[in-house]
Design an enzyme around this catalytic site. Structure first.
Site, PDB file in Angstrom:
ATOM      1  N   LYS A 124       0.872  -1.191   0.000  1.00  0.00           N
ATOM      2  CA  LYS A 124       0.000   0.000   0.000  1.00  0.00           C
ATOM      3  C   LYS A 124       0.896   1.223   0.000  1.00  0.00           C
ATOM      4  CE  LYS A 124      -4.441   0.886   0.165  1.00  0.00           C
ATOM      5  NZ  LYS A 124      -5.580   0.013  -0.183  1.00  0.00           N
ATOM      6  N   ASP A 164      -7.205   4.097  -4.374  1.00  0.00           N
ATOM      7  CA  ASP A 164      -7.809   3.917  -3.049  1.00  0.00           C
ATOM      8  C   ASP A 164      -8.452   5.274  -2.726  1.00  0.00           C
ATOM      9  OD1 ASP A 164      -7.854   1.869  -0.665  1.00  0.00           O
ATOM     10  OD2 ASP A 164      -7.429   3.781   0.295  1.00  0.00           O
TER      11      ASP A 164
HETATM   12  P1  NDP Z   1     -13.087   7.476  -2.598  1.00  0.00           P
HETATM   13  O1  NDP Z   1     -12.041   8.485  -2.384  1.00  0.00           O
HETATM   14  O2  NDP Z   1     -13.646   7.263  -3.954  1.00  0.00           O
HETATM   15  O3  NDP Z   1     -14.312   7.715  -1.622  1.00  0.00           O
HETATM   16  C1  NDP Z   1     -14.119   7.752  -0.250  1.00  0.00           C
HETATM   17  C2  NDP Z   1     -15.432   8.135   0.400  1.00  0.00           C
HETATM   18  O4  NDP Z   1     -15.301   7.988   1.812  1.00  0.00           O
HETATM   19  C3  NDP Z   1     -15.793   9.587   0.164  1.00  0.00           C
HETATM   20  O5  NDP Z   1     -17.191   9.731   0.198  1.00  0.00           O
HETATM   21  C4  NDP Z   1     -15.126  10.262   1.359  1.00  0.00           C
HETATM   22  O6  NDP Z   1     -15.699  11.502   1.703  1.00  0.00           O
HETATM   23  C5  NDP Z   1     -15.349   9.254   2.442  1.00  0.00           C
HETATM   24  N1  NDP Z   1     -14.283   9.353   3.438  1.00  0.00           N
HETATM   25  C6  NDP Z   1     -12.962   9.232   3.218  1.00  0.00           C
HETATM   26  N2  NDP Z   1     -12.274   9.416   4.348  1.00  0.00           N
HETATM   27  C7  NDP Z   1     -13.198   9.669   5.300  1.00  0.00           C
HETATM   28  C8  NDP Z   1     -13.098   9.912   6.668  1.00  0.00           C
HETATM   29  N3  NDP Z   1     -11.921   9.971   7.291  1.00  0.00           N
HETATM   30  N4  NDP Z   1     -14.260  10.094   7.360  1.00  0.00           N
HETATM   31  C9  NDP Z   1     -15.465  10.042   6.720  1.00  0.00           C
HETATM   32  N5  NDP Z   1     -15.600   9.810   5.407  1.00  0.00           N
HETATM   33  C10 NDP Z   1     -14.482   9.608   4.712  1.00  0.00           C
HETATM   34  O7  NDP Z   1     -12.449   6.103  -2.053  1.00  0.00           O
HETATM   35  P2  NDP Z   1     -12.923   4.613  -2.290  1.00  0.00           P
HETATM   36  O8  NDP Z   1     -14.383   4.557  -2.500  1.00  0.00           O
HETATM   37  O9  NDP Z   1     -12.022   4.015  -3.303  1.00  0.00           O
HETATM   38  O10 NDP Z   1     -12.543   3.931  -0.897  1.00  0.00           O
HETATM   39  C11 NDP Z   1     -13.460   3.778   0.174  1.00  0.00           C
HETATM   40  C12 NDP Z   1     -12.995   2.648   1.074  1.00  0.00           C
HETATM   41  O11 NDP Z   1     -12.936   1.429   0.321  1.00  0.00           O
HETATM   42  C13 NDP Z   1     -11.594   2.818   1.679  1.00  0.00           C
HETATM   43  O12 NDP Z   1     -11.580   2.232   2.957  1.00  0.00           O
HETATM   44  C14 NDP Z   1     -10.713   1.999   0.745  1.00  0.00           C
HETATM   45  O13 NDP Z   1      -9.538   1.569   1.385  1.00  0.00           O
HETATM   46  C15 NDP Z   1     -11.646   0.827   0.458  1.00  0.00           C
HETATM   47  N6  NDP Z   1     -11.361   0.056  -0.752  1.00  0.00           N
HETATM   48  C16 NDP Z   1     -11.262   0.648  -1.973  1.00  0.00           C
HETATM   49  C17 NDP Z   1     -11.030  -0.117  -3.088  1.00  0.00           C
HETATM   50  C18 NDP Z   1     -10.995   0.463  -4.456  1.00  0.00           C
HETATM   51  O14 NDP Z   1     -10.874  -0.307  -5.419  1.00  0.00           O
HETATM   52  N7  NDP Z   1     -11.116   1.764  -4.639  1.00  0.00           N
HETATM   53  C19 NDP Z   1     -10.826  -1.570  -2.998  1.00  0.00           C
HETATM   54  C20 NDP Z   1     -11.024  -2.105  -1.661  1.00  0.00           C
HETATM   55  C21 NDP Z   1     -11.254  -1.299  -0.604  1.00  0.00           C
HETATM   56  P3  NDP Z   1     -14.953  12.876   1.275  1.00  0.00           P
HETATM   57  O15 NDP Z   1     -15.206  13.011  -0.186  1.00  0.00           O
HETATM   58  O16 NDP Z   1     -15.607  13.886   2.107  1.00  0.00           O
HETATM   59  O17 NDP Z   1     -13.497  12.688   1.599  1.00  0.00           O
HETATM   60  O1  2IT Z   2      -7.845  -1.849  -0.720  1.00  0.00           O
HETATM   61  C1  2IT Z   2      -7.800  -2.317  -1.878  1.00  0.00           C
HETATM   62  O2  2IT Z   2      -7.915  -3.518  -2.107  1.00  0.00           O
HETATM   63  C2  2IT Z   2      -7.628  -1.372  -2.985  1.00  0.00           C
HETATM   64  N1  2IT Z   2      -7.609  -0.167  -2.751  1.00  0.00           N
HETATM   65  C3  2IT Z   2      -7.447  -1.874  -4.382  1.00  0.00           C
HETATM   66  C4  2IT Z   2      -6.041  -2.303  -4.608  1.00  0.00           C
HETATM   67  C5  2IT Z   2      -5.698  -2.678  -6.024  1.00  0.00           C
HETATM   68  O3  2IT Z   2      -4.506  -2.943  -6.243  1.00  0.00           O
HETATM   69  O4  2IT Z   2      -6.563  -2.703  -6.902  1.00  0.00           O
END
Ligand code: NDP
Ligand code: 2IT
Length: 446
Positions: A124, A164
């Protein structure tokens, strides 16, 4: 191995890393038995080598903002474990990013990637840079400066970053562009790329869709249908919005979304038009969920998380770590929640997890439920190696199969023989651990 002794040692050595210690504690408490069943593991001190990352790169990222001011952020890449394949994992850009958070994420990623059935190690990276409020040009300049440091540590068979929090298609595009220029090759070292330059169909959808597929597998163990169920979602980013899209398609009702400023409630369930508005708001205008609430005259709660605001059958936390605490968990249970499937990484605190498991509800930890994202990243790597691209239907079918296989592994290692209860935390941890441990043993002490 005594989990408590290993943990105490890590607590002493890394006292300022609470998220890292939290993630390690959750895993160690469930794999102790499987670890001790093989005395060879202890002789090779496998556990310590599995908990401590292989290496960590830390660097300063200097860039110039639109006002000509020189800005400095921290940059990191944690390469945790590459026993089963190249390091693989996302990049997070958020003001809260620090080493503890990235170490927890890289540790989790190692087990998650092991579960996917694909050959990927765990990593990461990220920065305390926040894209929020920055112009496109500033984001581009930052991404370029970040990769000018990172590029020499990554490569298609070495370490493959992706998105992420705060890193989506736009950021991956800018980072990949600079990577390509520095490395003078075109092998697809990032995943989540644009479709025009090696990206995979369904990668943007994969984490959210995959989480819903996992949920369907869980519900099936109890003969429960998803149709008509009320689902509370947190977040409104990549994972949250595609989770909502798939739920809608399958006839469930999405009753909340949120961002870091507050929560919108949609008591009758979000409509397709409303969801399209959220997609546009978040991806093109980079607006706030409050604006969505205003547009449709929906109740908005500033500074609140969804869990105690509305009753739901299912919760799918999709924002960030530790966003469901013990009180939130109790509120969910009181409101009739029967299943929690985690889109985010480690969104539930240890106390919340205990509440869910003690209540006997379906509870899927992120490393199993959100593994669809990195799985399709793995499929993107396969397509890049073959210099081919597969159809959306093909990738989606593979994603479904992978989520079913992850579910199967959780059942295999997590089902209690006496009660029949499936402890998905134990199942995911043990299944993920065994594969990595065997690979590490076979390769000697490194
Ligand atoms: P995005 O940046 O697209 O969206 C994140 C969302 O969560 C936004 O609505 C954001 O609000 C909110 N958020 C972020 N930080 C905080 C916080 N500290 N408190 C409250 N709300 C928060 O990210 P993703 O959708 O990609 O990621 C969301 C989660 O999913 C994370 O935990 C990530 O690690 C996990 N994840 C993502 C993957 C991927 O493929 N993208 C794969 C597997 C897991 P704001 O806009 O106000 O910051
Ligand atoms: O937390 C996760 O699994 C991710 N943000 C996606 C990682 C990836 O390499 O696609």
């Amino acid at each position: 191995m005594k989990a408590e002794e290993v943990l105490n040692d890590l607590r002493r050595r890394f006292p300022n890393e609470p998220e890292y210690l939290q993630a390690v504690e959750e895993v160690l408490s469930t794999i102790e038995e499987a670890y001790n069943a093989n005395p060879e593991f202890e002789r090779y001190n496998l556990i310590e080598r599995l908990c401590i990352p292989d290496r960590i790169y830390t660097f300063r990222v200097s860039w110039i903002d639109d006002n000509g001011r020189v800005r400095n952020n921290m940059g990191y890449r944690v390469q945790h474990n590459n026993a089963i394949g190249p390091y693989k994992g996302g990049i997070r850009f958020h003001s809260s990013v620090n080493l503890s958070i990235l170490k927890f994420l890289a540790f989790e990623q190692t087990f998650k990637n092991s579960l996917t059935t694909l050959p990927m190690g765990g990593a990461k990276g990220g920065s305390d840079f926040s894209p929020r409020g920055k112009s496109d040009m500033e984001v581009m300049k930052f991404c370029q400066a970040f990769v000018q440091e990172l590029w020499r540590h990554i490569g298609p068979d070495t370490d493959v970053p992706a998105g992420d929090i705060g890193v989506g298609g736009r950021e991956v595009g800018y980072m990949y562009g600079m990577y390509k220029k520095m490395a003078r090759e075109n092998t697809g070292t990032f995943t989540g790329k644009g479709l025009e330059f090696g990206g995979s169909l369904i990668r943007p959808e994969a984490t959210g869709f995959g989480n819903v597929y996992f949920l369907l597998n869980m519900l099936e163990t109890r003969g429960i249908s998803l149709e008509g169920k009320r689902v509370a979602i947190s977040g409104s980013g990549n994972v949250a919005t595609y989770t909502a899209l798939k739920l809608l398609e399958l006839g469930a009702k999405v009753v909340s979304l949120s961002d870091s400023d507050g929560t919108v409630l949609i008591p009758d369930g979000i409509t397709r038009d409303q969801l399209d508005y959220v997609f546009k708001l978040k991806n093109f205008y980079r607006g706030r969920i409050r604006e969505f609430a205003e547009e449709y005259n929906l109740p908005y709660h500033a500074g609140e998380r969804p869990w105690h605001l509305i009753d739901c059958d299912i919760a799918m936390p999709s924002a960030t770590q530790n966003e469901i605490d013990g009180d939130d968990a109790r509120a969910l249970l009181k409101g009739g929640c029967i299943a929690v499937s985690e889109g985010a990484n480690m969104p539930s605190t240890p106390e919340a997890i205990r509440e869910f498991i003690n209540a006997g509800i379906l509870y899927a930890p992120g490393k199993a439920a959100n593994a669809g994202g990195v799985s399709v990243s793995g499929l993107e790597m396969s397509q890049n190696s073959q210099k081919l691209s597969w159809s959306a239907a093909e990738v989606d079918a593979k994603l479904k199969d992978i989520m079913a296989e992850i579910h199967h592994q959780c059942v295999l290692y997590g089902r209690d023989e006496q009660t029949g209860y499936i402890n998905y935390v134990k199942g995911a941890n043990v299944a993920g651990f065994i594969k990595v441990a065997r690979a590490m043993m076979a390769q000697g002490i490194l």
